[in-house]
Scaffold this motif. Sequence first.
Motif, PDB file in Angstrom:
ATOM      1  N   SER A  98       7.112 -12.466 -28.192  1.00  0.00           N
ATOM      2  CA  SER A  98       6.402 -11.568 -27.562  1.00  0.00           C
ATOM      3  C   SER A  98       6.634 -10.386 -28.301  1.00  0.00           C
ATOM      4  O   SER A  98       7.449  -9.883 -29.170  1.00  0.00           O
ATOM      5  N   PHE A 102       5.022  -6.451 -23.944  1.00  0.00           N
ATOM      6  CA  PHE A 102       5.077  -7.778 -23.064  1.00  0.00           C
ATOM      7  C   PHE A 102       5.128  -7.576 -21.450  1.00  0.00           C
ATOM      8  O   PHE A 102       6.576  -6.842 -21.463  1.00  0.00           O
ATOM      9  N   SER A 112      -0.248 -10.772 -25.768  1.00  0.00           N
ATOM     10  CA  SER A 112       1.215 -10.614 -25.393  1.00  0.00           C
ATOM     11  C   SER A 112       2.038 -11.000 -26.369  1.00  0.00           C
ATOM     12  O   SER A 112       3.036 -10.630 -26.341  1.00  0.00           O
ATOM     13  N   TYR A 113       1.722 -11.500 -27.480  1.00  0.00           N
ATOM     14  CA  TYR A 113       2.527 -12.027 -28.589  1.00  0.00           C
ATOM     15  C   TYR A 113       2.344 -11.284 -29.909  1.00  0.00           C
ATOM     16  O   TYR A 113       0.942 -11.355 -30.409  1.00  0.00           O
TER      17      TYR A 113
END
Length: 126
Positions: A98, A102, A112-113
Amino acid sequence: VQLQASGGGLVQPGGSLRLSCAASGLGINERAIAWFRQAPGREREAISCISSERDNKYYANSVRGRFTVSRDSAKNTAYLQMNSLKPEDTATYYCASSSDRFTIWRWASESSYASWGQGTLVTVSS
């Protein structure tokens, strides 16, 4: 941060595989770790995530009850245990860690990563 996914292969329907995601430059407990997959001709989809806090686990409906995400801090590695595999599970599987922004509510979003492994191919076929 580098992530190395491995463990893919050819398996018969109903079989099992365990994928590994080895981390370097990052403690495996420091970030949420997610697994995504991409089948030929389809978009990449999130299938599981383990949070950095309390090891909460999340699954897509398509794999819930069959797949289990975990991690081993001593080996700095996350895992995806896949049981009762189906032909529709055939895909390239990726692990991801993440980003700083995140939030668990967006665990299924690729944005989100921040870091991604190279992918490992899983083929479920008789």
